[in-house]
Design a protein around this motif. Structure first.
Motif, PDB file in Angstrom:
ATOM      1  N   ASP A 144       0.814  -1.211   0.000  1.00 32.81           N
ATOM      2  CA  ASP A 144       0.000   0.000   0.000  1.00 32.81           C
ATOM      3  C   ASP A 144       0.849   1.263   0.000  1.00 32.81           C
ATOM      4  OD1 ASP A 144      -2.321  -1.468  -0.026  1.00 32.81           O
ATOM      5  OD2 ASP A 144      -2.660  -1.363   2.143  1.00 32.81           O
ATOM      6  N   LEU A 145       1.941   1.255   0.780  1.00 32.74           N
ATOM      7  CA  LEU A 145       2.762   2.456   0.860  1.00 32.74           C
ATOM      8  C   LEU A 145       3.548   2.660  -0.439  1.00 32.74           C
ATOM      9  CD1 LEU A 145       3.389   4.809   2.649  1.00 32.74           C
ATOM     10  CD2 LEU A 145       5.177   3.465   3.775  1.00 32.74           C
ATOM     11  N   GLY A 146       3.976   1.584  -1.060  1.00 35.52           N
ATOM     12  CA  GLY A 146       4.625   1.713  -2.361  1.00 35.52           C
ATOM     13  C   GLY A 146       3.686   2.309  -3.390  1.00 35.52           C
ATOM     14  N   ASP A 147       2.423   1.901  -3.322  1.00 36.54           N
ATOM     15  CA  ASP A 147       1.416   2.449  -4.228  1.00 36.54           C
ATOM     16  C   ASP A 147       1.155   3.918  -3.936  1.00 36.54           C
ATOM     17  OD1 ASP A 147      -0.427   2.330  -6.318  1.00 36.54           O
ATOM     18  OD2 ASP A 147      -2.073   1.805  -4.984  1.00 36.54           O
ATOM     19  N   ALA A 148       1.142   4.278  -2.647  1.00 35.07           N
ATOM     20  CA  ALA A 148       0.914   5.676  -2.269  1.00 35.07           C
ATOM     21  C   ALA A 148       2.041   6.574  -2.760  1.00 35.07           C
ATOM     22  CB  ALA A 148       0.771   5.790  -0.747  1.00 35.07           C
ATOM     23  N   VAL A 149       3.266   6.041  -2.797  1.00 38.02           N
ATOM     24  CA  VAL A 149       4.407   6.840  -3.255  1.00 38.02           C
ATOM     25  C   VAL A 149       4.439   6.946  -4.771  1.00 38.02           C
ATOM     26  CG1 VAL A 149       6.928   6.920  -3.374  1.00 38.02           C
ATOM     27  CG2 VAL A 149       5.806   6.373  -1.211  1.00 38.02           C
ATOM     28  N   GLN A 154      -2.951   3.336 -10.186  1.00 38.00           N
ATOM     29  CA  GLN A 154      -3.624   4.329 -11.027  1.00 38.00           C
ATOM     30  C   GLN A 154      -3.248   4.186 -12.503  1.00 38.00           C
ATOM     31  OE1 GLN A 154      -5.916   6.241  -9.419  1.00 38.00           O
ATOM     32  NE2 GLN A 154      -5.255   4.988  -7.679  1.00 38.00           N
ATOM     33  N   LEU A 155      -2.289   3.308 -12.804  1.00 41.57           N
ATOM     34  CA  LEU A 155      -1.821   3.142 -14.175  1.00 41.57           C
ATOM     35  C   LEU A 155      -2.509   1.954 -14.836  1.00 41.57           C
ATOM     36  CD1 LEU A 155       2.031   3.507 -13.519  1.00 41.57           C
ATOM     37  CD2 LEU A 155       0.522   5.248 -14.499  1.00 41.57           C
ATOM     38  N   PRO A 157      -2.549  -1.514 -16.749  1.00 44.06           N
ATOM     39  CA  PRO A 157      -1.563  -2.598 -16.592  1.00 44.06           C
ATOM     40  C   PRO A 157      -0.402  -2.527 -17.577  1.00 44.06           C
ATOM     41  CG  PRO A 157      -3.769  -3.478 -16.367  1.00 44.06           C
ATOM     42  CD  PRO A 157      -3.927  -2.038 -16.771  1.00 44.06           C
ATOM     43  N   GLU A 158      -0.670  -2.156 -18.831  1.00 43.28           N
ATOM     44  CA  GLU A 158       0.407  -2.128 -19.822  1.00 43.28           C
ATOM     45  C   GLU A 158       1.408  -1.004 -19.590  1.00 43.28           C
ATOM     46  OE1 GLU A 158      -3.090   0.209 -21.455  1.00 43.28           O
ATOM     47  OE2 GLU A 158      -2.761  -1.693 -20.407  1.00 43.28           O
ATOM     48  N   GLU A 159       1.077  -0.047 -18.724  1.00 44.79           N
ATOM     49  CA  GLU A 159       1.984   1.064 -18.439  1.00 44.79           C
ATOM     50  C   GLU A 159       2.724   0.890 -17.121  1.00 44.79           C
ATOM     51  OE1 GLU A 159       0.202   4.899 -18.822  1.00 44.79           O
ATOM     52  OE2 GLU A 159      -0.752   4.432 -20.740  1.00 44.79           O
ATOM     53  N   ARG A 160       2.521  -0.231 -16.453  1.00 37.24           N
ATOM     54  CA  ARG A 160       3.233  -0.489 -15.196  1.00 37.24           C
ATOM     55  C   ARG A 160       4.617  -1.055 -15.502  1.00 37.24           C
ATOM     56  NH1 ARG A 160      -2.111  -3.330 -12.590  1.00 37.24           N
ATOM     57  NH2 ARG A 160      -3.304  -1.392 -12.289  1.00 37.24           N
ATOM     58  N   ASN A 161       5.444  -0.177 -15.994  1.00 36.51           N
ATOM     59  CA  ASN A 161       6.793  -0.523 -16.410  1.00 36.51           C
ATOM     60  C   ASN A 161       7.668   0.683 -16.117  1.00 36.51           C
ATOM     61  OD1 ASN A 161       8.797  -0.058 -18.931  1.00 36.51           O
ATOM     62  ND2 ASN A 161       8.736  -2.241 -18.417  1.00 36.51           N
ATOM     63  N   MET A 162       8.761   0.477 -15.389  1.00 33.49           N
ATOM     64  CA  MET A 162       9.569   1.611 -14.941  1.00 33.49           C
ATOM     65  C   MET A 162      10.205   2.391 -16.095  1.00 33.49           C
ATOM     66  SD  MET A 162       8.900   1.661 -11.775  1.00 33.49           S
ATOM     67  CE  MET A 162      10.075   2.810 -11.048  1.00 33.49           C
ATOM     68  N   PRO A 163      10.846   1.759 -17.089  1.00 36.98           N
ATOM     69  CA  PRO A 163      11.396   2.553 -18.186  1.00 36.98           C
ATOM     70  C   PRO A 163      10.337   3.349 -18.937  1.00 36.98           C
ATOM     71  CG  PRO A 163      12.360   0.363 -18.186  1.00 36.98           C
ATOM     72  CD  PRO A 163      11.242   0.337 -17.192  1.00 36.98           C
TER      73      PRO A 163
END
Length: 289
Positions: A144-149, A154-155, A157-163
């Motif tokens: 939860d805290l990682g998501d809050a940071v 909110q993204l 699924p296809e955009e959950r990529n760090m680069p």
């Protein structure tokens, strides 16, 4: 399309040669040079191999090369441990193609999964932002805290990529005051992943997408830096709680060599720790109110 093997090896060796000044290795630095750094003939001489052998190696058409030769070249080019591992990987295309094929066969086309025990571990880290990265630096899970940071939920699924976030989301430059350093670190790790998985079509597609969408990515990718994402510190400016200074540790997940657990470890008694507590409270309130 696969990531070109011979060109990858040659480009890497040329980029490492270019950063070594002749005087650093006991050669005269005066005189005209068409290219910066060491010449191929000089690397071959210092490494104790023939010039023809080294040229064929740099062109990606040499025979299977021994550890002793790669170690000698690495010493001449002053490679660190990560760069030396990368050199061994890209210098042996047959080995890494076979390894990549075995992994592809084992994993099939199914998406990467985070096992339940690791998800439970994430949830126990309620005072530290944490998340799991997979192949291509895809974000697979978070607490939860990682998501809050970082706002993973909110993204799409296809955009959950760090680069993809670092280079294609303009808000990322506002999140990271040290964006150039974050961008360079991201590309260096992605390059390392590419060396280990030359047959990954999704990775090749991602590199193509980022190259088309970001001049910064193209420049950094061409620089051929490689780096493990092991530990460090990031500064962030969060839209709710302001500036955060977050040291982090990255751990390879046992039994899942392509997954990494990233944990931000705020120092006790700092403003960052206090602001994370406020952020956790804010995130736990319905609608963030």
């Amino acid at each position: 399309m696969d990531i070109p093997v011979g060109r990858e090896l040659g480009d890497f060796l040329r980029s490492r040669r270019a950063r070594i000044r002749p005087e650093e290795v006991g050669l005269p630095g005066h005189g005209r040079r068409r290219v910066p750094g060491l010449r191929r003939e000089e690397v071959a001489h210092l490494a104790g191999v023939s010039v023809d052998y080294y040229i064929r190696l740099e062109q990606g058409r040499g025979p299977s090369v021994s550890d002793a030769v790669l170690d000698a070249i690495g010493r001449v080019l002053r490679l660190d441990d990560t760069e030396q591992e990368y050199l061994r990987t890209v210098a042996r295309p047959a080995d890494r193609r076979a390894s990549g094929a075995r992994r592809t066969s084992a994993a099939g086309s199914a998406p990467q999964r985070v096992r339940p025990g690791l998800r439970l571990l994430l949830d126990t880290l309620d005072r530290a932002p944490a998340f799991v990265l997979g192949r291509r630096m895809d974000v697979l899970a978070w607490n939860d805290l990682g998501d809050a940071v970082l706002g993973f939920s909110q993204l799409p699924p296809e955009e959950r990529n760090m680069p993809r976030q670092v280079f294609l989301n303009p808000l990322t430059r506002e999140l990271y005051p040290d964006w150039p350093a974050v961008a360079a670190e991201t590309v260096a790790h992605l390059r390392l992943d590419a060396g280990r998985h030359p047959q990954d079509r999704r990775l090749a597609t991602l590199v193509g997408e980022l190259s088309l969408g970001s001049e910064d990515f193209r420049r950094l990718w061409a620089d051929h830096q490689v780096k493990e994402k092991s530990y460090g510190s990031k500064r962030m400016v969060h839209p709710v709680v302001g500036e955060l200074t977050l040291p982090y540790e990255t751990l390879t997940v046992p039994g899942e060599p392509d997954q990494m657990l990233v944990v931000y470890t705020p120092k006790p008694g700092t403003r960052t720790e206090e602001r994370l507590r406020l952020l956790a409270s804010w995130a736990a309130t319905p609608n963030g109110c």
